[in-house]
Design a protein around this motif. Structure first.
Motif, PDB file in Angstrom:
ATOM      1  N   ASP A  99      22.550   6.943  -2.970  1.00 35.96           N
ATOM      2  CA  ASP A  99      22.493   8.384  -3.208  1.00 35.96           C
ATOM      3  C   ASP A  99      23.286   8.703  -4.474  1.00 35.96           C
ATOM      4  N   VAL A 100      22.582   8.960  -5.579  1.00 36.04           N
ATOM      5  CA  VAL A 100      23.251   9.207  -6.854  1.00 36.04           C
ATOM      6  C   VAL A 100      24.076  10.485  -6.807  1.00 36.04           C
ATOM      7  N   SER A 101      23.652  11.478  -6.029  1.00 36.01           N
ATOM      8  CA  SER A 101      24.414  12.732  -5.935  1.00 36.01           C
ATOM      9  C   SER A 101      25.772  12.492  -5.283  1.00 36.01           C
ATOM     10  N   SER A 102      25.822  11.565  -4.315  1.00 36.94           N
ATOM     11  CA  SER A 102      27.090  11.220  -3.669  1.00 36.94           C
ATOM     12  C   SER A 102      28.037  10.572  -4.680  1.00 36.94           C
ATOM     13  N   LEU A 103      27.492   9.710  -5.541  1.00 39.18           N
ATOM     14  CA  LEU A 103      28.305   9.087  -6.595  1.00 39.18           C
ATOM     15  C   LEU A 103      28.825  10.145  -7.559  1.00 39.18           C
TER      16      LEU A 103
ATOM     17  N   PRO B 149      29.786   2.298  -1.669  1.00 36.52           N
ATOM     18  CA  PRO B 149      29.986   3.268  -0.569  1.00 36.52           C
ATOM     19  C   PRO B 149      29.066   4.485  -0.681  1.00 36.52           C
ATOM     20  N   PHE B 150      28.195   4.507  -1.690  1.00 39.90           N
ATOM     21  CA  PHE B 150      27.389   5.705  -1.940  1.00 39.90           C
ATOM     22  C   PHE B 150      25.965   5.552  -1.409  1.00 39.90           C
TER      23      PHE B 150
ATOM     24  N   LEU C  30      20.098   4.475 -11.608  1.00 40.49           N
ATOM     25  CA  LEU C  30      20.865   5.116 -10.539  1.00 40.49           C
ATOM     26  C   LEU C  30      19.995   6.101  -9.757  1.00 40.49           C
ATOM     27  N   LYS C  31      19.161   6.868 -10.483  1.00 39.88           N
ATOM     28  CA  LYS C  31      18.292   7.834  -9.806  1.00 39.88           C
ATOM     29  C   LYS C  31      17.250   7.136  -8.937  1.00 39.88           C
TER      30      LYS C  31
END
Length: 712
Positions: free
Chosen positions: A142-146, A132-133, A120-121
């Motif tokens: 964008d893992v932070s969005s997830l 959608p992320f 994911l990173k």
């Protein structure tokens, strides 16, 4: 004592009675057991590695993946073909996952949470790009969005269940992606283990490089098998049996299949049906030509194409209509015309043609009030203030709105099935306004102050009324076809009679061979699930009931011709026999040609024997040579040429797929290119592809049973 004597005297009869009673009891229990087993089977979609899956569990997986596909495609529903694809994907994924899980557990393979987090990173997995992320600026996952979404979802579940319910579809979508991602990574690990069982080394890499880069040029003498007439070849039954035993592994069948012969008719509109529709359309044509507003005519006709009454792009219409509309003049009525591509009758009236923007940037203030008059009065004051230079966004905020900019594109509204009067007025007005123009629009429930800020992509737009109706058969036509076909089926009770008498009744017999439980339709005819259920319960020679199927336009009766069980197809199978006979024929002709060519040691001598001479270039060991004279790819020839030195004549004649070959190597050279260290890496990649073939062996050994035909 007397009573005992009587009982003893009737002992044999009592034993028989008790025996029959016990047999009846045992038979009843056996029947109940069989019935229970049969009912249990009727609820099972299939079986993998001895583990059964119920129709309820399978349907849950289908529903889950259906929602994923709908979200990916941005649609509210899937058609029948798309749903069938979903069911196939779900089944194949389920089978592969079960097989993989068993093998991975035996090897201790897992995908840890830490591994998943690293993926994911990194954000480079293609599957993550479907979520959608994705950061719109960077184009990367964008893992932070997830993480923010998951945290918000968890928080809302405890504090705001209604908002959490809105998040639910995206949460389920991500859960599916995460689960699929784990399965994908586990599969890659398992395949990598297989691939590393095949090792490459520098010596092998250099040989592979030579095999793919060393090209030979030859003079080739071809002796096609087709040059010998089949009638000159004598084939005995012993020849066929010997060849069958040699090739037997080719004829192994891993799932049961069935051959069916059937009579199918499609009910089509009669001449009377067509004439009635033509008469209807003649009336519609007159009404359209006279109508100032064609909306009522279109509604009355029940056209397949809605009339919006607003300018739209050509793409909003079916392709046959779009292809015609450009050449029409405003006010013209075209048709009635039959369209073969969708079996419809069509009329078009071009109401208007305009050059308008494809997209318009606007902002608006919606105005409501205690009464309609109050709303109008407030809107008038807002409009006057804007005309006198007031700030649009400041006024919007005063009335509880943002007044932010937005884009209206043609694609947003042109495919909607209907529009109310206010929506039509709004769209037409916004499309026709100039940049920086402001208007006060009166609506049924209030007013809208709208200002256009930008217009882009000037295109041709059309307001067109279209009557498109399918040319269908009438009830009378269907009844006549049904009665005739029903009489034919009733008069021919046996399979032999149906096949023999079909042509006399004007019907043709067709075949569908090697039908398995994995198919969705019998003979590619829609709505034939009941026929499939019959097929896999029937015995050879059985005749099916008559089925009404297709899109309510087909009548079908079938005869089960042959059952091919799991195992080896026998020589009595016509397809197997034909294949074996072709191989024997080829062998016999090869023997005849080889005898004819004994002692030939040059191209000239080969030509004298009737060889067809041609120059062939760019032959490598790594790829089969294609020989235009015989129309076949010949890997054996590639191998023989690569093993023969420049200037040498072929040591032995080469037996190929389509003929016998003799050749003289006239030149050898290396293709441009330099051996590099990554040749070993290329070999490893090739071995990785080979490793994927082992999954087929695991599938064969998994005892897969597919009963989906019973339910879907």
């Amino acid at each position: 004592m007397a009573a005992l004597g009587k009982i003893r005297g009737r002992g044999p009869i009592l034993i028989l009675i008790i025996g029959f009673g016990l047999f009846a009891f045992i038979a009843e229990e056996a029947f109940r057991s069989c019935e229970a087993t049969q009912n249990d089977r009727r609820q099972q979609v299939g079986e993998v590695l001895g583990e059964k899956i119920s129709v309820q569990d399978f349907q849950k997986m289908v529903d889950e993946y259906t929602e994923v596909v709908k979200m990916q495609q941005g649609t509210q529903s899937l058609n029948e073909e798309q749903l069938n694809q979903v069911k196939d994907v779900v089944w194949n994924t389920y089978v592969q996952t079960k097989i993989l899980e068993k093998e991975a557990n035996a090897l201790g393979l897992t995908v840890t949470n830490a591994e998943l987090q690293n993926i994911l990173k990194e954000g480079s997995n293609p599957m993550l790009m479907q979520t959608p992320f994705v950061n719109r600026q960077t184009g990367r996952f964008d893992v932070s969005s997830l993480q923010k979404f998951l945290a918000d979802y968890k928080a809302q579940k405890g504090t705001n269940p209604q908002l959490a319910q809105q998040y639910e579809p995206i949460y389920k979508y991500w859960s599916f992606i995460e689960k699929t991602l784990r399965q994908q990574v586990l599969g890659q690990k398992f395949q990598a283990l297989f691939a590393h069982c095949l090792l490459s080394n520098p010596l092998e890499a250099k040989m592979a490089f030579k095999d793919s880069h060393e090209e030979s040029q030859i003079q080739l003498a071809s002796f096609p098998y087709s040059s010998i007439d089949d009638s000159k070849v004598k084939i005995a039954e012993s020849d066929l049996k010997a060849k069958y035993n040699e090739l037997k592994s080719r004829f192994q069948q891993y799932v049961e299949s069935r051959d069916v012969k059937y009579v199918d008719i499609q009910v089509l509109p009669s001449t009377t049906d067509r004439q009635a529709l033509q008469k209807q359309f003649a009336d519609y044509s007159k009404e359209l030509a006279a109508a100032a507003d064609p909306a009522e005519v279109i509604r009355k006709s029940t056209s397949l194409v809605s009339y919006l009454g607003i300018p739209v792009l050509k793409t909003a219409f079916p392709s046959d209509i779009a292809n015609r509309i450009d050449s029409m003049s405003v006010g013209q009525v075209w048709g009635p015309v039959e369209s073969k591509q969708d079996n419809t009758l069509n009329i078009i009236k071009l109401v208007a043609k305009q050059q308008l923007p494809d997209s318009v940037q606007y902002r608006q203030i919606q105005v409501a009030g205690a009464t309609i008059d109050a709303a109008h009065k407030t809107a008038d004051s807002i409009y006057t203030a804007l005309q006198n230079g007031a700030d649009f966004e400041a006024l919007a905020k005063k009335y509880g709105q943002t007044g932010e900019k937005a884009w209206l594109t043609t694609s947003q509204y042109q495919n909607t099935p209907s529009l109310d009067k206010d929506s039509k007025n709004y769209i037409v007005t916004v499309n026709s306004m100039a940049v920086n123009e402001t208007k006060n629009l009166q609506m049924g429930q209030g007013n809208v102050i709208v200002q256009v800020l930008d217009r882009r992509g000037m295109v041709s737009k059309y307001t067109a009324a279209v009557i498109k109706k399918t040319i269908e058969f009438s009830k009378d036509t269907y009844s006549a076809a049904y009665n005739k076909f029903s009489s034919f089926v009733s008069a021919n009770q046996s399979g032999a009679d149906i096949l023999k008498n079909a042509a006399k009744s004007g019907y043709s017999v067709q075949e569908a061979n090697d039908v398995t439980t994995a198919v969705h339709y019998l003979a590619n005819i829609h709505s034939t699930r009941e026929a499939l259920k019959w097929l896999f319960e029937a015995k050879e020679g059985d005749v099916s009931p008559m089925y009404e199927c297709g899109d309510n336009d087909h009548l079908l009766v079938a005869v089960l011709d042959k059952i091919h069980p799991v195992g080896y197809r026998t020589l009595s199978d016509p397809q197997v026999r034909d294949m074996v006979k072709a191989e024997v024929m080829k062998d016999k002709k090869a023997e005849m040609l080889l005898t004819q060519l004994k002692g030939v040691s040059s191209i000239a001598a080969a030509k004298a024997k009737g060889g067809k001479i041609a120059d062939v270039e760019q032959i490598t060991f790594a790829a089969p040579a294609f020989i235009s004279v015989t129309g076949a790819s010949e890997p054996a020839l590639s191998g023989a040429v690569s093993a023969t030195a420049k200037g040498r004549f072929s040591k032995n004649a080469v037996k190929g797929n389509a003929g016998i070959y003799l050749f003289q190597v006239t030149n050898k050279k290396m293709r441009p290119g330099k051996y590099e260290d990554n040749e070993e890496q290329k070999l490893r990649q090739r071995y990785g592809q080979y490793a994927s073939n082992f999954m087929n062996e695991l599938f064969i050994n998994a005892g897969v049973i597919d009963n989906r035909y019973l339910f879907f």
